[in-house]
Design a protein around this motif. Sequence first.
Motif, PDB file in Angstrom:
ATOM      1  N   LYS A 172       0.871  -1.169   0.000  1.00 20.93           N
ATOM      2  CA  LYS A 172       0.000   0.000   0.000  1.00 20.93           C
ATOM      3  C   LYS A 172       0.911   1.223   0.000  1.00 20.93           C
ATOM      4  CE  LYS A 172      -3.832   2.170   2.486  1.00 20.93           C
ATOM      5  NZ  LYS A 172      -4.678   2.118   3.703  1.00 20.93           N
ATOM      6  N   GLN A 173       1.086   1.804  -1.174  1.00 22.66           N
ATOM      7  CA  GLN A 173       2.125   2.818  -1.347  1.00 22.66           C
ATOM      8  C   GLN A 173       1.841   3.617  -2.611  1.00 22.66           C
ATOM      9  OE1 GLN A 173       6.307   1.493  -2.396  1.00 22.66           O
ATOM     10  NE2 GLN A 173       6.684   2.173  -0.288  1.00 22.66           N
ATOM     11  N   SER A 174       2.119   4.913  -2.574  1.00 22.22           N
ATOM     12  CA  SER A 174       1.992   5.726  -3.789  1.00 22.22           C
ATOM     13  C   SER A 174       3.246   5.581  -4.637  1.00 22.22           C
ATOM     14  CB  SER A 174       1.787   7.200  -3.432  1.00 22.22           C
ATOM     15  OG  SER A 174       3.005   7.787  -3.020  1.00 22.22           O
ATOM     16  N   ILE A 175       3.134   5.890  -5.917  1.00 18.57           N
ATOM     17  CA  ILE A 175       4.295   5.804  -6.801  1.00 18.57           C
ATOM     18  C   ILE A 175       5.372   6.806  -6.386  1.00 18.57           C
ATOM     19  CG2 ILE A 175       3.349   7.441  -8.489  1.00 18.57           C
ATOM     20  CD1 ILE A 175       5.503   4.299  -9.222  1.00 18.57           C
ATOM     21  N   HIS A 176       4.971   7.897  -5.770  1.00 17.07           N
ATOM     22  CA  HIS A 176       5.948   8.895  -5.328  1.00 17.07           C
ATOM     23  C   HIS A 176       6.759   8.383  -4.129  1.00 17.07           C
ATOM     24  CE1 HIS A 176       4.074  11.598  -8.152  1.00 17.07           C
ATOM     25  NE2 HIS A 176       2.903  11.335  -7.597  1.00 17.07           N
ATOM     26  N   GLU A 177       6.107   7.625  -3.256  1.00 20.20           N
ATOM     27  CA  GLU A 177       6.839   6.984  -2.158  1.00 20.20           C
ATOM     28  C   GLU A 177       7.798   5.930  -2.698  1.00 20.20           C
ATOM     29  OE1 GLU A 177       3.739   7.036   1.572  1.00 20.20           O
ATOM     30  OE2 GLU A 177       3.170   5.845  -0.179  1.00 20.20           O
ATOM     31  N   ALA A 195       9.197   5.946  -5.589  1.00 25.97           N
ATOM     32  CA  ALA A 195      10.285   6.644  -6.283  1.00 25.97           C
ATOM     33  C   ALA A 195      11.369   7.117  -5.321  1.00 25.97           C
ATOM     34  CB  ALA A 195       9.724   7.827  -7.071  1.00 25.97           C
ATOM     35  N   LEU A 196      11.001   7.332  -4.065  1.00 28.91           N
ATOM     36  CA  LEU A 196      11.970   7.790  -3.060  1.00 28.91           C
ATOM     37  C   LEU A 196      12.657   6.630  -2.337  1.00 28.91           C
ATOM     38  CD1 LEU A 196       9.904  10.712  -1.479  1.00 28.91           C
ATOM     39  CD2 LEU A 196      11.854  10.918  -3.030  1.00 28.91           C
ATOM     40  N   SER A 197      12.299   5.401  -2.685  1.00 29.38           N
ATOM     41  CA  SER A 197      12.794   4.234  -1.944  1.00 29.38           C
ATOM     42  C   SER A 197      14.228   3.860  -2.277  1.00 29.38           C
ATOM     43  CB  SER A 197      11.898   3.023  -2.242  1.00 29.38           C
ATOM     44  OG  SER A 197      12.065   2.608  -3.605  1.00 29.38           O
ATOM     45  N   GLY A 198      14.734   4.337  -3.425  1.00 31.86           N
ATOM     46  CA  GLY A 198      16.060   3.943  -3.881  1.00 31.86           C
ATOM     47  C   GLY A 198      16.070   2.641  -4.661  1.00 31.86           C
ATOM     48  N   GLU A 199      14.916   1.992  -4.770  1.00 29.51           N
ATOM     49  CA  GLU A 199      14.819   0.751  -5.529  1.00 29.51           C
ATOM     50  C   GLU A 199      14.792   1.045  -7.030  1.00 29.51           C
ATOM     51  OE1 GLU A 199      11.170  -0.811  -4.137  1.00 29.51           O
ATOM     52  OE2 GLU A 199      11.940  -1.367  -2.167  1.00 29.51           O
ATOM     53  N   THR A 200      15.219   0.081  -7.826  1.00 29.92           N
ATOM     54  CA  THR A 200      15.127   0.195  -9.278  1.00 29.92           C
ATOM     55  C   THR A 200      14.623  -1.117  -9.864  1.00 29.92           C
ATOM     56  OG1 THR A 200      17.462  -0.429  -9.550  1.00 29.92           O
ATOM     57  CG2 THR A 200      16.945   1.938  -9.498  1.00 29.92           C
TER      58      THR A 200
END
Length: 252
Positions: A94-99, A101-106
């Motif tokens: 349960k997460q927004s795409i903006h969150e 994007a800030l995760s550092g994951e790719t």
Amino acid sequence: MTPGTQLDDPQVVELKDYLIHRERALDRDLLPYGDPRGKDVLVFGAGIGNEILWGARHEAKSVVAIDLHDVPQGPLELAMREQGISYDAFEFRKQSIHETALSGETYDLIVSNGVFEHVFDLKGVLAAFRPLLRPGGRVAIFADSLWYSSLGGHINREPWEHLWRSPQELKPLIPAKRWHAYCDQLNRMTAVDFLEAVRSVGMLVMQLKLGRDPNLRRLPELLPAIQERVTATPTDLSVVSIGCELCFAENL
């Protein structure tokens, strides 16, 4: 499985059947724009797990599926059991795409099916994909039943009825859930709006296909009634879907 979920619950079974039905269409709608095999995949718009089942069937390395709402996992678990698929390299968030994007994951591949016709911040979402893509990464999108198409109201009635009939006339004719979607969950996006958003964030178009409306032959008779109520071009009325493969220059 979500605690307390019973796999023989009628609602779970119904959702499982819907999930399997929708997943089967992904080979047609998404696979031409992105193959998940061997890839780390991000799903924008988890739904009930259609793309997870699809990724599992195509042997994705992993699948992370995000959504703004809690997702019941029972239907997906039951679908995998019924399909004979053993796969645990997935995660619902349960997460927004903006969150995200800030995760550092790719990821190698971002997929989205049946979501962009509901997205109101097209530019913001597309821009958020940028830090999430690895070198060689791609975005595969399929958006269907666009607002100005004959199916665009998501009301399952006559072609373009959401445009030629007034909201006051429609309200008593459709279920409350569909009325809510008609009023609040559809972004009125045209193919041109989508491409303008893609252009504004600097994405590259690797593939693009516009789907022809299935009821196009009825448009001439309905066009006067539609244009009495709304400003709509025949071009916009003729496009039911967008399928595309996108990336940024640094992903080539």
